[in-house]
Design a protein around this motif. Structure first.
Motif, PDB file in Angstrom:
ATOM      1  N   THR A  35       0.816  -1.214   0.000  1.00  0.00           N
ATOM      2  CA  THR A  35       0.000   0.000   0.000  1.00  0.00           C
ATOM      3  C   THR A  35       0.849   1.265   0.000  1.00  0.00           C
ATOM      4  OG1 THR A  35      -0.143  -0.058   2.421  1.00  0.00           O
ATOM      5  CG2 THR A  35      -1.910  -1.142   1.186  1.00  0.00           C
ATOM      6  N   TYR A 184      -5.318  11.988  -4.396  1.00  0.00           N
ATOM      7  CA  TYR A 184      -4.270  12.095  -3.372  1.00  0.00           C
ATOM      8  C   TYR A 184      -4.226  13.500  -2.784  1.00  0.00           C
ATOM      9  CZ  TYR A 184      -2.439   7.542  -4.747  1.00  0.00           C
ATOM     10  OH  TYR A 184      -2.305   6.197  -4.996  1.00  0.00           O
ATOM     11  N   THR A 198      -0.555  11.160   0.091  1.00  0.00           N
ATOM     12  CA  THR A 198      -1.386  10.175   0.781  1.00  0.00           C
ATOM     13  C   THR A 198      -2.765  10.159   0.156  1.00  0.00           C
ATOM     14  OG1 THR A 198      -1.975  11.837   2.449  1.00  0.00           O
ATOM     15  CG2 THR A 198      -0.150  10.357   2.965  1.00  0.00           C
ATOM     16  N   ALA A 199      -3.422   8.997   0.227  1.00  0.00           N
ATOM     17  CA  ALA A 199      -4.709   8.823  -0.428  1.00  0.00           C
ATOM     18  C   ALA A 199      -5.759   9.755   0.163  1.00  0.00           C
ATOM     19  CB  ALA A 199      -5.166   7.375  -0.300  1.00  0.00           C
ATOM     20  N   ALA A 201      -9.150   9.877   1.261  1.00  0.00           N
ATOM     21  CA  ALA A 201     -10.156   8.883   1.651  1.00  0.00           C
ATOM     22  C   ALA A 201     -11.560   9.276   1.215  1.00  0.00           C
ATOM     23  CB  ALA A 201     -10.107   8.668   3.162  1.00  0.00           C
ATOM     24  N   GLU A 211      -1.895   3.724  -0.801  1.00  0.00           N
ATOM     25  CA  GLU A 211      -2.292   4.812   0.090  1.00  0.00           C
ATOM     26  C   GLU A 211      -1.204   5.859   0.308  1.00  0.00           C
ATOM     27  OE1 GLU A 211      -3.482   2.760   3.588  1.00  0.00           O
ATOM     28  OE2 GLU A 211      -5.254   1.848   2.631  1.00  0.00           O
ATOM     29  N   LYS A 212       0.027   5.498   0.004  1.00  0.00           N
ATOM     30  CA  LYS A 212       1.136   6.445   0.209  1.00  0.00           C
ATOM     31  C   LYS A 212       2.110   6.322  -0.949  1.00  0.00           C
ATOM     32  CE  LYS A 212       4.861   7.624   3.461  1.00  0.00           C
ATOM     33  NZ  LYS A 212       5.508   7.259   4.742  1.00  0.00           N
TER      34      LYS A 212
END
Length: 506
Positions: A35, A184, A198-199, A201, A211-212
Motif C-alpha cells: 500500500t 491524493y 497520501t490517499a 479517503a 495509500e502512500k
C-alpha cells in the motif's frame, strides 16, 4: 455525447523481459502489503498548483480536470458529466458538471470553482505560465451551479484537450496552498529531495489502493539507476542503456513507451553564427541521425527532422526530411560564404563557425546527443563545445518538447514568429500554424501541418535530432500498469504512473 474521435497512436507495449519466478521482492518502502510505493523522477515541479503549470497533461493526482485522458489518448469525462459540447460556430463550449463531489477540505465542487480557476489563468496580474495555452479563451461563465460555458475569440479545434487542467477550489484559488478534488493529498514536500502523497479517503471515485506514494527527485540518471539496484526504489524513469541493465532482474518490469519527446538543438536567430540560415541548413544535412539512434539512445528512438512529434501520425509529412549528406552540407556552407579557416574551422566575415552547446546536467541522453552533434558539426568545419548546464539553458542548447495529444499547444508558441526557442521567423510557417489551430475540419488541419513541415525543411529554425522512447523500470508488485504515449518530460503525473490511483497490490 460519445467520445470525440482522437488520434490513435501506436504504443510500444511494455516489454516483459527476463524471468519472473517466485514472489516479487518487497516494496522499497518496506510495506509488505504494497500500500506504499517509492518512485523517482528527474525533474521536480516548481509548484503543485495547476495555475503554475503543474500537470499540464492532466492526471495531476492532487487535482481533477473537467476531462481526462484514457490510455489510448481519447478524452473521457472526469469532473464533467460528459464531454464538452461545442456551439455551431465553434466559438463556445458548454460543460455540465458532476454532482456530489467535494474538495479535499470538504467544500463542495460547483461551477464557481471552474470559473474561478480559469479566470485566474486569464488574469494578467496572476502571470500564470498556463495562460499562453489559453490565448484563445475569452471568458468562462457559470450558466447555473452545474453548468459552465467557455467562450473563445475564434474556433479552436483541440480546445477540449486543454480542459484537463486541474480545478482549484474558489476559496483557495488566491492562496499559495491550492485545494483540489484529486485521489491524493500532499502530505509533505522536502525541496530537492522528495514529496509524499497520501490517499484522499473522501475521493469521489474509488479511493486509491496505494495509500502512500513517495516521489524522490533525482536529476542524475546514474543515481536513479543505483538506487533502483539497491532496492531503494519501486520504480524510476531511466534512459534505455541504463534500463537494459535490469532486463534479467527477477521481479522487475522494463517498459518502453513511445513519446512526443522531440530532442533538438536550438540555434538562436540573433547570433551571427547560429542565426545564419546557410549554416543552419548545413548542420541539418551534416547530422547523422541514424547513428544517433543506434549509439546515443541505444536504438530506443526514431529519427526526427521537424518539430512535429512523429507520434502524431496523422499530421506527419513523411517526405519532410533532411538527407544525411556531408557534401551537401559543405556546399551549403560554401555558398553561404563560410570558407575554410584555421584549424579546420570555417569563418564568414572574420567570424569563426564556433559556439558552445548547453545540455541539461545529468541527462545522459541529451549529453550523448550533444556530443554526437558536435562530432558531426566538426566534420564540416563547425566547432561545437558541449557543456552541461544546471539551470535554464542559455543560447544554443539541446532541448526537448512535444505534446502527445495535439500539435498546436507546443508548436504554436515554439516556432511561430517571435517564438520562445530561438526567435524563429517564417511567414509560411506562421500561416500554416494559424490554420492548424483555427480550422475545425481535421483534413484541413492535417494539410496545414504538412505544409508547415515542408516549409520548415527549406528554412529550418533549429536542428531536430531524434525522438527517444521513454523507458521505465518498475517492481512487479502491483497490477494496473498500462502503457501510454508519453509527453516530452517524464514526471510522476504522466508516463508509467498516469493511472497510479487505479493500481492494486498483488
Amino acid at each position: 455525447m460519445p467520445h470525440k474521435s482522437r488520434l490513435l497512436v501506436p504504443l510500444l507495449a511494455a516489454a516483459l523481459v527476463g524471468a519472473c519466478t517466485g514472489d516479487p521482492a518487497p516494496p522499497a518502502s518496506g510495506d509488505p502489503d504494497g500500500t506504499s510505493m517509492v518512485i523517482a523522477v528527474a525533474d521536480e515541479p516548481a509548484d503543485v498548483n495547476p495555475l503554475s503549470g503543474y500537470a499540464e497533461n492532466g492526471a495531476a493526482k492532487l487535482f481533477d480536470g473537467l476531462v481526462e485522458h484514457e490510455a489510448n489518448l481519447a478524452l473521457r469525462p472526469a469532473l464533467a458529466v460528459d464531454l464538452p459540447e461545442p456551439s455551431a460556430d465553434g466559438r463556445s463550449w458548454t460543460v455540465r458538471l458532476r454532482g456530489e463531489v467535494t474538495f479535499a477540505d470538504g467544500t463542495p465542487f460547483e461551477a464557481e470553482d471552474v470559473v474561478a480557476t480559469y479566470r485566474a489563468v486569464l488574469d494578467p496580474a496572476r502571470k500564470s505560465p498556463v495562460r499562453k495555452r489559453f490565448s484563445m479563451l475569452k471568458d468562462v461563465t457559470a450558466l447555473n451551479p452545474s453548468t459552465v460555458r467557455f467562450d473563445l475569440t475564434a474556433p479552436y479545434a483541440p480546445f477540449p484537450e486543454l480542459l484537463v487542467l486541474g480545478i482549484v477550489s474558489s476559496e483557495s484559488v488566491a492562496t499559495p496552498e491550492a485545494v483540489g478534488t484529486g485521489p491524493y493529498r500532499l502530505q509533505s514536500w522536502t525541496r530537492e529531495k522528495r514529496m509524499v502523497l497520501t490517499a484522499n479517503a473522501s475521493y469521489w471515485n474509488d479511493p486509491p489502493a496505494i495509500e502512500k506514494v513517495t516521489i524522490e527527485f533525482i536529476p542524475d540518471d546514474d543515481a536513479r539507476a543505483a538506487r533502483l539496484r539497491d532496492g531503494k526504489l519501486d520504480g524510476a524513469v531511466l534512459p534505455p542503456p541504463l534500463a537494459a541493465g535490469f532486463e534479467d532482474t527477477d521481479g522487475m518490469l522494463v517498459a518502453y513507451h513511445s513519446a512526443a519527446d522531440v530532442r533538438a538543438v536550438v540555434l538562436p536567430t540573433g547570433d551571427p553564427v547560429t542565426g545564419d540560415p546557410d549554416l543552419r541548413l548545413a548542420l541539418n544535412h551534416a547530422v547523422d541521425r541514424e547513428s544517433m539512434v543506434e549509439d546515443a539512445v541505444a536504438t530506443k528512438a526514431r529519427v526526427a527532422y521537424t518539430p512535429m512529434p512523429n507520434v502524431l501520425a496523422e499530421f506527419v509529412d513523411a517526405d519532410a526530411t533532411f538527407e544525411f549528406d556531408v557534401t551537401r552540407a559543405l556546399d551549403a556552407l560554401s555558398a553561404g560564404g563560410w570558407l575554410p579557416g584555421e584549424a579546420g574551422v570555417r569563418t564568414k566575415n572574420g567570424v569563426p563557425a564556433r559556439f558552445t552547446l548547453h545540455y541539461p546536467a545529468g541527462d545522459s541522453v541529451s549529453e550523448a546527443l550533444a556530443r554526437a552533434f558536435a562530432a558531426n558539426a566538426r566534420a564540416v568545419g563547425v566547432e561545437v563545445t558541449p557543456t552541461p548546464a544546471t539551470s535554464d539553458l542559455p543560447g544554443p542548447s539541446v532541448v526537448r518538447f512535444g505534446d502527445p495529444f495535439d500539435p498546436d499547444p507546443d508548436l504554436y508558441p515554439l516556432v511561430h514568429s517571435g517564438s520562445a526557442l530561438g526567435a524563429y521567423d517564417n511567414e509560411t510557417v506562421d500561416e500554416a500554424l494559424e490554420t492548424g489551430r483555427t480550422a475545425t475540419d481535421p483534413a484541413q488541419r492535417a494539410t496545414a501541418y504538412r505544409k508547415f513541415q515542408r516549409s520548415w525543411v527549406g528554412a529550418p529554425g533549429m536542428v531536430v535530432l531524434v525522438a527517444p522512447n521513454h523507458t521505465y523500470v518498475m517492481r512487479e508488485s502491483w497490477d494496473g500498469y498500462q502503457p501510454v504515449v508519453d509527453a516530452a518530460g517524464a514526471d510522476f503525473t504522466w508516463g508509467a504512473w498516469w493511472n497510479l490511483e487505479a493500481w492494486t497490490p498483488r
